[in-house]
Design a protein around this motif. Structure first.
Motif, PDB file in Angstrom:
ATOM      1  N   THR A 240       0.840  -1.197   0.000  1.00 40.18           N
ATOM      2  CA  THR A 240       0.000   0.000   0.000  1.00 40.18           C
ATOM      3  C   THR A 240       0.873   1.244   0.000  1.00 40.18           C
ATOM      4  OG1 THR A 240      -0.197  -0.084   2.412  1.00 40.18           O
ATOM      5  CG2 THR A 240      -1.881  -1.225   1.143  1.00 40.18           C
ATOM      6  N   TRP A 241       0.406   2.342   0.571  1.00 41.94           N
ATOM      7  CA  TRP A 241       1.137   3.605   0.584  1.00 41.94           C
ATOM      8  C   TRP A 241       0.776   4.378   1.835  1.00 41.94           C
ATOM      9  CZ3 TRP A 241      -2.340   2.057  -3.085  1.00 41.94           C
ATOM     10  CH2 TRP A 241      -3.615   2.589  -2.980  1.00 41.94           C
ATOM     11  N   ILE A 242       1.502   5.444   2.067  1.00 42.97           N
ATOM     12  CA  ILE A 242       1.246   6.313   3.218  1.00 42.97           C
ATOM     13  C   ILE A 242       0.402   7.489   2.752  1.00 42.97           C
ATOM     14  CG2 ILE A 242       2.296   7.846   4.925  1.00 42.97           C
ATOM     15  CD1 ILE A 242       4.555   5.802   5.170  1.00 42.97           C
ATOM     16  N   VAL A 243      -0.651   7.764   3.506  1.00 47.58           N
ATOM     17  CA  VAL A 243      -1.586   8.845   3.184  1.00 47.58           C
ATOM     18  C   VAL A 243      -1.122  10.127   3.866  1.00 47.58           C
ATOM     19  CG1 VAL A 243      -3.975   9.621   3.440  1.00 47.58           C
ATOM     20  CG2 VAL A 243      -3.491   7.250   2.873  1.00 47.58           C
ATOM     21  N   CYS A 244      -1.259  11.243   3.173  1.00 41.33           N
ATOM     22  CA  CYS A 244      -0.916  12.560   3.716  1.00 41.33           C
ATOM     23  C   CYS A 244      -1.790  12.844   4.935  1.00 41.33           C
ATOM     24  CB  CYS A 244      -1.136  13.625   2.652  1.00 41.33           C
ATOM     25  SG  CYS A 244      -0.942  15.308   3.266  1.00 41.33           S
ATOM     26  N   HIS A 245      -1.159  13.112   6.069  1.00 40.01           N
ATOM     27  CA  HIS A 245      -1.918  13.325   7.304  1.00 40.01           C
ATOM     28  C   HIS A 245      -2.811  14.560   7.249  1.00 40.01           C
ATOM     29  CE1 HIS A 245       1.521  15.971   7.984  1.00 40.01           C
ATOM     30  NE2 HIS A 245       0.764  16.594   8.865  1.00 40.01           N
ATOM     31  N   ASP A 246      -2.532  15.493   6.368  1.00 37.29           N
ATOM     32  CA  ASP A 246      -3.365  16.698   6.257  1.00 37.29           C
ATOM     33  C   ASP A 246      -4.628  16.467   5.429  1.00 37.29           C
ATOM     34  OD1 ASP A 246      -1.963  18.452   7.851  1.00 37.29           O
ATOM     35  OD2 ASP A 246      -0.748  19.227   6.202  1.00 37.29           O
ATOM     36  N   THR A 247      -4.806  15.246   4.899  1.00 39.48           N
ATOM     37  CA  THR A 247      -5.962  15.006   4.030  1.00 39.48           C
ATOM     38  C   THR A 247      -6.884  13.910   4.549  1.00 39.48           C
ATOM     39  OG1 THR A 247      -4.779  13.419   2.618  1.00 39.48           O
ATOM     40  CG2 THR A 247      -4.657  15.756   1.998  1.00 39.48           C
ATOM     41  N   VAL A 248      -6.746  13.546   5.810  1.00 40.38           N
ATOM     42  CA  VAL A 248      -7.634  12.539   6.402  1.00 40.38           C
ATOM     43  C   VAL A 248      -8.521  13.195   7.459  1.00 40.38           C
ATOM     44  CG1 VAL A 248      -6.147  10.566   5.933  1.00 40.38           C
ATOM     45  CG2 VAL A 248      -5.868  11.814   8.057  1.00 40.38           C
ATOM     46  N   PRO A 249      -9.727  12.660   7.661  1.00 37.30           N
ATOM     47  CA  PRO A 249     -10.646  13.259   8.634  1.00 37.30           C
ATOM     48  C   PRO A 249     -10.059  13.255  10.048  1.00 37.30           C
ATOM     49  CG  PRO A 249     -11.770  11.644   7.260  1.00 37.30           C
ATOM     50  CD  PRO A 249     -10.307  11.529   6.962  1.00 37.30           C
ATOM     51  N   PRO A 250     -10.354  14.246  10.853  1.00 42.29           N
ATOM     52  CA  PRO A 250     -11.053  15.464  10.444  1.00 42.29           C
ATOM     53  C   PRO A 250     -10.097  16.346   9.649  1.00 42.29           C
ATOM     54  CG  PRO A 250     -10.382  15.661  12.728  1.00 42.29           C
ATOM     55  CD  PRO A 250      -9.991  14.266  12.272  1.00 42.29           C
ATOM     56  N   TYR A 251     -10.559  16.830   8.519  1.00 37.13           N
ATOM     57  CA  TYR A 251      -9.701  17.578   7.608  1.00 37.13           C
ATOM     58  C   TYR A 251      -9.287  18.916   8.204  1.00 37.13           C
ATOM     59  CZ  TYR A 251     -11.779  14.315   4.294  1.00 37.13           C
ATOM     60  OH  TYR A 251     -12.211  13.193   3.667  1.00 37.13           O
ATOM     61  N   PRO A 252      -7.966  19.127   8.373  1.00 30.39           N
ATOM     62  CA  PRO A 252      -7.523  20.445   8.828  1.00 30.39           C
ATOM     63  C   PRO A 252      -7.582  21.478   7.697  1.00 30.39           C
ATOM     64  CG  PRO A 252      -5.651  18.980   8.578  1.00 30.39           C
ATOM     65  CD  PRO A 252      -6.885  18.170   8.299  1.00 30.39           C
ATOM     66  N   HIS A 253      -7.705  20.989   6.483  1.00 30.32           N
ATOM     67  CA  HIS A 253      -7.778  21.865   5.309  1.00 30.32           C
ATOM     68  C   HIS A 253      -8.989  21.445   4.484  1.00 30.32           C
ATOM     69  CE1 HIS A 253      -3.765  23.357   6.195  1.00 30.32           C
ATOM     70  NE2 HIS A 253      -3.424  22.110   6.409  1.00 30.32           N
ATOM     71  N   ASP A 254      -9.441  22.299   3.606  1.00 31.16           N
ATOM     72  CA  ASP A 254     -10.598  22.011   2.769  1.00 31.16           C
ATOM     73  C   ASP A 254     -10.155  21.155   1.581  1.00 31.16           C
ATOM     74  OD1 ASP A 254     -13.102  22.043   1.632  1.00 31.16           O
ATOM     75  OD2 ASP A 254     -12.792  23.977   0.660  1.00 31.16           O
ATOM     76  N   VAL A 255     -10.222  19.838   1.748  1.00 32.52           N
ATOM     77  CA  VAL A 255      -9.825  18.922   0.677  1.00 32.52           C
ATOM     78  C   VAL A 255     -10.945  17.930   0.422  1.00 32.52           C
ATOM     79  CG1 VAL A 255      -7.352  19.097   1.120  1.00 32.52           C
ATOM     80  CG2 VAL A 255      -8.685  17.362   2.302  1.00 32.52           C
ATOM     81  N   ALA A 256     -10.943  17.342  -0.749  1.00 30.85           N
ATOM     82  CA  ALA A 256     -12.019  16.437  -1.133  1.00 30.85           C
ATOM     83  C   ALA A 256     -11.820  15.029  -0.599  1.00 30.85           C
ATOM     84  CB  ALA A 256     -12.143  16.400  -2.652  1.00 30.85           C
ATOM     85  N   SER A 257     -10.605  14.551  -0.591  1.00 31.83           N
ATOM     86  CA  SER A 257     -10.379  13.177  -0.153  1.00 31.83           C
ATOM     87  C   SER A 257      -8.921  12.981   0.232  1.00 31.83           C
ATOM     88  CB  SER A 257     -10.763  12.202  -1.261  1.00 31.83           C
ATOM     89  OG  SER A 257      -9.968  12.439  -2.393  1.00 31.83           O
ATOM     90  N   ALA A 258      -8.642  11.808   0.770  1.00 31.39           N
ATOM     91  CA  ALA A 258      -7.278  11.493   1.185  1.00 31.39           C
ATOM     92  C   ALA A 258      -6.351  11.440  -0.031  1.00 31.39           C
ATOM     93  CB  ALA A 258      -7.257  10.169   1.928  1.00 31.39           C
ATOM     94  N   ALA A 259      -5.133  11.851   0.177  1.00 33.16           N
ATOM     95  CA  ALA A 259      -4.135  11.867  -0.885  1.00 33.16           C
ATOM     96  C   ALA A 259      -2.906  11.090  -0.434  1.00 33.16           C
ATOM     97  CB  ALA A 259      -3.736  13.304  -1.219  1.00 33.16           C
ATOM     98  N   MET A 260      -2.201  10.526  -1.385  1.00 31.36           N
ATOM     99  CA  MET A 260      -0.960   9.833  -1.072  1.00 31.36           C
ATOM    100  C   MET A 260       0.092  10.863  -0.687  1.00 31.36           C
ATOM    101  SD  MET A 260       1.235   7.300  -3.558  1.00 31.36           S
ATOM    102  CE  MET A 260      -0.228   6.431  -4.050  1.00 31.36           C
ATOM    103  N   CYS A 261       0.874  10.554   0.335  1.00 26.01           N
ATOM    104  CA  CYS A 261       1.971  11.430   0.728  1.00 26.01           C
ATOM    105  C   CYS A 261       2.910  11.605  -0.462  1.00 26.01           C
ATOM    106  CB  CYS A 261       2.709  10.813   1.919  1.00 26.01           C
ATOM    107  SG  CYS A 261       4.078  11.811   2.491  1.00 26.01           S
ATOM    108  N   ARG A 262       3.258  12.838  -0.789  1.00 26.90           N
ATOM    109  CA  ARG A 262       4.021  13.153  -1.999  1.00 26.90           C
ATOM    110  C   ARG A 262       5.353  12.426  -2.083  1.00 26.90           C
ATOM    111  NH1 ARG A 262       6.109  12.926  -5.905  1.00 26.90           N
ATOM    112  NH2 ARG A 262       6.725  14.490  -7.369  1.00 26.90           N
ATOM    113  N   GLY A 263       6.053  12.295  -0.988  1.00 24.18           N
ATOM    114  CA  GLY A 263       7.375  11.686  -1.033  1.00 24.18           C
ATOM    115  C   GLY A 263       7.361  10.173  -1.149  1.00 24.18           C
ATOM    116  N   PHE A 264       6.248   9.545  -0.805  1.00 30.80           N
ATOM    117  CA  PHE A 264       6.230   8.089  -0.784  1.00 30.80           C
ATOM    118  C   PHE A 264       6.488   7.464  -2.156  1.00 30.80           C
ATOM    119  CE2 PHE A 264       4.553   3.823  -0.488  1.00 30.80           C
ATOM    120  CZ  PHE A 264       5.173   3.382   0.669  1.00 30.80           C
TER     121      PHE A 264
END
Length: 86
Positions: free
Chosen positions: A18-42
Motif C-alpha cells: 500500500t502507501w502512506i496517506v498525507c496526514h493533512d488530508t484525512v478526517p477530520p480535515y484540517p484543510h478544505d480537501v475532497a479526499s485522502a491523498a498519497m503522501c508526496r514523497g512516498f
C-alpha cells in the motif's frame, strides 16, 4: 512520533503493498480537501517497491497537487500530471 515509528510504518506499508496517506488530508480535515491523498514523497522514495503504488501509476497515473497549506499561493492548481501511456 516515537523513535523508529516512521521506519515501522514504511516497512509495514511496503509489506502490505500500500502507501502512506498525507496526514493533512484525512478526517477530520484540517484543510478544505475532497479526499485522502498519497503522501508526496512516498512514490518518489518507495514507489517501485510498493505494489499498490505501481498499480495506481500504471492504471491511472498521478495528479500532483499543492500541499493543503500551500494552496492559497497556487489556488489548488494541479502542479504535475503523471499519466500512463494509453
Amino acid at each position: 512520533m516515537a523513535p523508529g515509528r516512521l521506519k515501522q510504518l514504511t516497512n509495514d506499508t511496503l509489506r502490505d503493498g500500500t502507501w502512506i496517506v498525507c496526514h493533512d488530508t484525512v478526517p477530520p480535515y484540517p484543510h478544505d480537501v475532497a479526499s485522502a491523498a498519497m503522501c508526496r514523497g512516498f512514490p518518489d522514495l518507495f514507489g517501485e517497491r510498493s505494489e499498490g503504488v505501481r498499480f495506481l501509476r500504471e492504471a491511472f497515473g498521478f495528479d500532483e497537487v499543492a500541499r493543503p497549506e500551500d494552496r492559497s499561493s497556487t489556488s489548488g492548481q494541479r502542479l504535475h500530471r503523471d499519466r500512463p501511456p494509453r
